[in-house]
Design a protein around this motif. Sequence first.
Motif, short mmCIF file in Angstrom:
data_model
loop_
_atom_site.label_atom_id
_atom_site.label_comp_id
_atom_site.label_asym_id
_atom_site.label_seq_id
_atom_site.Cartn_x
_atom_site.Cartn_y
_atom_site.Cartn_z
N GLN A 42 0.81 -1.21 0.00
CA GLN A 42 0.00 0.00 0.00
C GLN A 42 0.85 1.27 0.00
OE1 GLN A 42 -3.13 -0.03 2.95
NE2 GLN A 42 -3.99 -1.93 2.19
N LYS A 43 2.17 1.10 -0.03
CA LYS A 43 3.12 2.22 -0.12
C LYS A 43 2.91 3.22 1.01
CE LYS A 43 3.44 1.65 -5.11
NZ LYS A 43 3.24 2.25 -6.46
N LEU A 44 2.71 2.68 2.23
CA LEU A 44 2.55 3.51 3.41
C LEU A 44 3.90 3.72 4.08
CD1 LEU A 44 -0.59 1.77 4.96
CD2 LEU A 44 -0.52 4.10 4.03
N THR A 45 4.20 4.96 4.44
CA THR A 45 5.41 5.23 5.20
C THR A 45 5.06 5.18 6.69
OG1 THR A 45 5.05 7.62 5.32
CG2 THR A 45 6.19 6.76 3.36
N PHE A 46 6.07 5.01 7.52
CA PHE A 46 5.82 5.01 8.96
C PHE A 46 5.37 6.38 9.43
CE2 PHE A 46 8.58 1.24 8.68
CZ PHE A 46 7.77 0.34 9.36
N SER A 47 5.81 7.41 8.74
CA SER A 47 5.37 8.76 9.06
C SER A 47 3.86 8.90 8.80
CB SER A 47 6.13 9.78 8.21
OG SER A 47 5.65 11.09 8.44
N GLN A 48 3.38 8.32 7.71
CA GLN A 48 1.96 8.35 7.41
C GLN A 48 1.15 7.56 8.44
OE1 GLN A 48 2.40 6.85 3.38
NE2 GLN A 48 1.66 8.79 2.52
N LEU A 49 1.68 6.39 8.81
CA LEU A 49 1.00 5.57 9.81
C LEU A 49 0.94 6.28 11.16
CD1 LEU A 49 2.36 1.97 9.10
CD2 LEU A 49 0.01 2.77 8.84
N ASP A 50 2.01 6.97 11.50
CA ASP A 50 2.07 7.70 12.76
C ASP A 50 0.95 8.72 12.86
OD1 ASP A 50 3.25 8.17 15.24
OD2 ASP A 50 4.46 9.81 14.47
N LYS A 51 0.58 9.31 11.72
CA LYS A 51 -0.46 10.33 11.70
C LYS A 51 -1.87 9.72 11.76
CE LYS A 51 2.39 13.55 9.04
NZ LYS A 51 2.57 14.21 7.72
N ARG A 52 -1.98 8.42 11.52
CA ARG A 52 -3.29 7.77 11.52
C ARG A 52 -3.71 7.28 12.91
NH1 ARG A 52 -5.64 6.18 6.95
NH2 ARG A 52 -7.44 6.39 8.35
N PHE A 53 -2.76 7.26 13.85
CA PHE A 53 -3.05 6.77 15.20
C PHE A 53 -2.73 7.83 16.24
CE2 PHE A 53 -2.03 2.85 12.86
CZ PHE A 53 -3.09 2.03 13.23
N SER A 54 -3.46 7.78 17.34
CA SER A 54 -3.04 8.49 18.55
C SER A 54 -2.94 7.44 19.64
CB SER A 54 -4.06 9.57 18.94
OG SER A 54 -5.31 9.00 19.29
N ILE A 56 -0.22 5.59 20.20
CA ILE A 56 0.85 4.64 19.89
C ILE A 56 1.81 5.32 18.91
CG2 ILE A 56 -0.43 3.58 17.97
CD1 ILE A 56 0.92 0.91 18.71
N GLN A 57 3.08 5.13 19.12
CA GLN A 57 4.09 5.78 18.28
C GLN A 57 4.39 4.94 17.04
OE1 GLN A 57 7.44 6.41 20.89
NE2 GLN A 57 6.58 8.30 21.72
N ILE A 75 -3.26 -8.00 20.21
CA ILE A 75 -4.27 -8.29 19.20
C ILE A 75 -5.05 -7.04 18.81
CG2 ILE A 75 -6.01 -9.00 20.91
CD1 ILE A 75 -6.90 -11.13 18.81
N HIS A 76 -5.24 -6.11 19.75
CA HIS A 76 -6.00 -4.91 19.40
C HIS A 76 -5.22 -4.00 18.46
CE1 HIS A 76 -3.55 -3.12 22.63
NE2 HIS A 76 -3.85 -1.95 22.09
N ASP A 170 -7.91 6.55 17.87
CA ASP A 170 -7.42 6.54 19.24
C ASP A 170 -7.24 5.08 19.67
OD1 ASP A 170 -7.13 6.50 22.02
OD2 ASP A 170 -8.47 8.22 22.32
N ILE A 171 -5.99 4.63 19.72
CA ILE A 171 -5.71 3.22 19.97
C ILE A 171 -6.13 2.79 21.38
CG2 ILE A 171 -3.35 3.49 20.83
CD1 ILE A 171 -4.50 0.80 18.34
#
Length: 294
Positions: A42-54, A56-57, A75-76, A170-171
Amino acid sequence: MAEYGNEKVLVVSEQEIAHLNEVMKSLNSNVSAAMSYVRRVQKLTFSQLDKRFSGIQGSTLKRYMHQSYSSMRPIHVVAAYSWITMVPMTAFFHGFKQNKLYRGMGDSVVEALVRVGRVPTEVIELFLSMIFCMLNEESKQSFLTFRQQIEAEYGCMIDHSHLLPPDVLDINAFAIDYYHSIALTVKKFRHENNLSIDTISRVLGLSEYQYNILENPNRTIHFPVSIGFRVMQGFHLDAHVNFISEMKQFPEFHKLRQVQHVRDSLMIEALRLLGENERKSMIKVLMSLSELYR
């Protein structure tokens, strides 16, 4: 029992539990490989993933995707990642190369299915109609029977545009909702199938003390992703989607998992009924469709 993905729960033998324990030795590696594979496809960067969650780093997610990382993957977290990437969670349990659903169909179908999570349902229906027109009468009837059975159990392949994940998930809130649902549904599952705490805890790879915490809806403690795999394998379930049916803050996640299960099952079955050359051509079509809805 059908609501949990099968019509019958078999008695779990000592040999089956021993086999389950043996299989578990490679689960962390498979989950890591699958999570990493999805990110790359899906060509996701870790920087992009970081912005999708609160909560969790991105660096923590990165560690979970390293096969050498020895600690558990909660599992969650894997469930939340599956929502963000729109890839059915059950795929992460096996690692894509080993998933029995894709056996003999080649790596290209795996990549296609990883990509199409955001493709609208009406487009998937058109894709299935194209394949249906290519089938002989016997295969058409086989597909229709299969579709009738799976939709009777999990519902129709509805539009899922309203079931997409929030822009920022929000994890911590997700974890509370996720484990609360598991607590309620796993207890119901145990009672409905007359399972002792000793049996179900051993199948899940937990001590009885840990299992009692799992059943407590007022406790939120992180559990390993292995419990999802073990409940499916140990009790011969086709899916574990209804263990999240009691999610209240994020009910869309449960509904999405039902829709995903139907979508993927229908696409896999339709492609399976094609000849090899036809299948390759239709997988290319599916890949092209996925590019339109990235």
